[in-house]
Design an enzyme around this catalytic site. Structure first.
Site, short mmCIF file in Angstrom:
data_model
loop_
_atom_site.label_atom_id
_atom_site.label_comp_id
_atom_site.label_asym_id
_atom_site.label_seq_id
_atom_site.Cartn_x
_atom_site.Cartn_y
_atom_site.Cartn_z
N ASP A 68 50.42 -49.00 -6.15
CA ASP A 68 48.98 -48.67 -6.17
C ASP A 68 48.76 -47.16 -6.36
O ASP A 68 47.65 -46.68 -6.17
CB ASP A 68 48.31 -49.13 -4.88
N GLU A 103 49.91 -44.65 -4.54
CA GLU A 103 50.10 -43.79 -3.36
C GLU A 103 51.48 -43.13 -3.45
O GLU A 103 52.42 -43.68 -4.01
CB GLU A 103 50.03 -44.64 -2.09
N GLN A 152 36.60 -22.43 -7.64
CA GLN A 152 35.42 -22.90 -6.89
C GLN A 152 35.43 -22.20 -5.54
O GLN A 152 35.66 -22.81 -4.49
CB GLN A 152 35.48 -24.41 -6.71
N HIS A 187 42.78 -16.72 -8.29
CA HIS A 187 41.68 -16.38 -9.19
C HIS A 187 40.91 -15.16 -8.68
O HIS A 187 40.49 -14.30 -9.46
CB HIS A 187 40.77 -17.59 -9.34
N LYS A 238 31.22 -11.88 -20.78
CA LYS A 238 31.19 -13.31 -21.10
C LYS A 238 30.18 -14.04 -20.22
O LYS A 238 29.96 -13.65 -19.07
CB LYS A 238 32.60 -13.87 -20.85
N ARG A 271 29.25 -18.19 -19.20
CA ARG A 271 29.55 -19.61 -19.45
C ARG A 271 28.25 -20.39 -19.35
O ARG A 271 27.55 -20.29 -18.34
CB ARG A 271 30.58 -20.13 -18.44
N ASP A 325 44.55 -12.55 -18.73
CA ASP A 325 43.74 -13.41 -17.87
C ASP A 325 44.63 -14.00 -16.78
O ASP A 325 45.86 -13.98 -16.89
CB ASP A 325 43.13 -14.55 -18.73
C1 R5P Z 1 37.60 -17.38 -15.54
O1 R5P Z 1 36.96 -16.72 -14.75
C2 R5P Z 1 39.09 -17.42 -15.54
O2 R5P Z 1 39.65 -16.17 -15.26
C3 R5P Z 1 39.62 -17.92 -16.86
O3 R5P Z 1 39.23 -17.04 -17.89
C4 R5P Z 1 39.08 -19.28 -17.18
O4 R5P Z 1 39.06 -20.09 -16.05
C5 R5P Z 1 39.89 -19.93 -18.25
O5 R5P Z 1 39.37 -21.19 -18.54
P1 R5P Z 1 39.23 -21.66 -20.04
O6 R5P Z 1 40.54 -21.42 -20.70
O7 R5P Z 1 38.87 -23.11 -19.94
O8 R5P Z 1 38.12 -20.86 -20.65
#
Ligand code: R5P
Length: 322
Positions: A37, A39, A97, A130, A192, A194, A218
């Site tokens: 299942d 798990e 998040q 992050h 940038k 989003r 990044d």
């Molecule tokens: C955003 O704040 C992060 O540092 C990355 O730039 C981002 O999460 C990358 O995600 P994606 O490749 O989907 O744009």
């Protein structure tokens, strides 16, 4: 001193092997299976009573499965009476998040931090969260490592002496500034945004990129949307269409492969915090195994982690001439 032991979850088998080789010790025996299942079940293959145990498992995609497996591993070790239990999570998911952007949202980064402690970890080790402030989400000890010096060493090439380091969004400015300092290069920042649809829109670039080779740095490459938009904007602003992209965590989800095959991208460099996917766009993988092995050794011996960096990755002057 308690005996040290290192184990791997299914997301980090190869990296854990590299770490244990550097530590000159075998990887511990643990069997991870799935019930019909789906798990997860784990069985530790030897006694770990009284040991200083490190469990290496990245929360790479499929994220929820990997995290649940890690919680179950930690629970098994805790119940097997280890002396100390460290969750080594080279890539920690849900760190994007870390706050509510609108109403009625979770703060999943905090939840995951709590769950790691509840599952039995006494300490967590991770790489390039992050946002560094996430360290404060943990009620248990947290060692935050960075692969930025390793990526900088990888790109310390004479032909890049006039390159410009680019943060692909304002949130990455500090990370990029640190990277630029290691290479003694100038810095530009992409503004940038989003959209609600998830699409990335570039509003402008702060800094001089005209005629320069950009190195975009990044923490995470997921769908490649951020990188793709930054590369388009850089080329439109007159940068050389020979962009180098470097990131700590290469998740390569969704359309990443297509976006990273952008004609203006000449190199994609990532680390092995996430097992490299078979993405043709990746040109080089830098291993964090030395960094992790040294950190684990120091944690085991109760030695300083911050002193690890000047020893392994000293701040060098600038890129040497050809
Ligand atoms: C955003 O704040 C992060 O540092 C990355 O730039 C981002 O999460 C990358 O995600 P994606 O490749 O989907 O744009």
């Amino acid at each position: 001193m308690h005996e040290m032991a290192v184990y791997a979850g299914s997301a980090s088998q190869a990296l854990a092997r590299r770490v244990s080789e550097r530590l000159n010790m075998p990887l511990g025996d643990v069997r991870i299976t799935r019930f019909p299942d789906t798990e997860t079940h784990v069985q530790i293959g030897e006694t770990v009573r009284g040991k200083d145990v490190f469990v290496i498992q990245s929360a790479a995609p499929p994220v929820n499965e990997r995290l649940m497996e890690l919680f179950i591993l930690l629970d098994a070790f805790r119940r097997a009476s280890v002396a100390r239990l460290t969750a080594v999570v080279p890539y920690l998911a849900y760190t994007r998040q870390e706050k509510k952007s609108t109403g009625r949202e979770p703060i999943s980064a905090r939840l995951v931090a709590d769950l790691l402690g509840r599952a039995g970890a006494h300490r967590v080790v991770s790489i390039d969260l992050h946002t560094p402030a996430i360290q404060g989400f943990f009620d248990i000890a947290m060692d935050h490592l960075s692969a930025i010096p390793l990526l900088a060493d990888e790109l310390r090439r004479p032909e890049l002496r006039d390159a410009v380091v680019v943060a692909p969004d304002v949130g990455r400015a500090k990370l990029a500034e640190r990277f630029a300092r290691f290479l003694d290069l100038s810095l530009a920042i992409v503004h940038k945004r989003r959209r609600a649809s998830g699409e990335v829109e570039v509003r402008g670039i702060v800094g001089d990129v005209r005629g320069r080779l950009p190195i975009v740095i990044d923490d995470i490459i997921a769908t490649g949307g951020t990188i793709g938009a930054a590369v388009d904007a850089l080329v439109n602003a007159g940068a050389r269409p020979e962009v180098i992209v470097a990131a700590t965590h290469g998740l390569f989800a969704g359309d990443a492969e297509t976006r990273l095959s952008h004609p203006a991208i000449r190199e994609v460099v990532v680390t092995d915090t996430v097992e490299p996917a078979s993405v043709v766009a990746i040109t080089r993988v830098v291993s964090v195994s030395e960094l992790l092995a040294e950190a684990l050794r120091r944690i085991h011996e109760e030695r300083s982690i911050s002193e690890l960096y000047p020893t392994l990755y000293p701040l060098r002057d600038s890129i040497p001439p050809a």
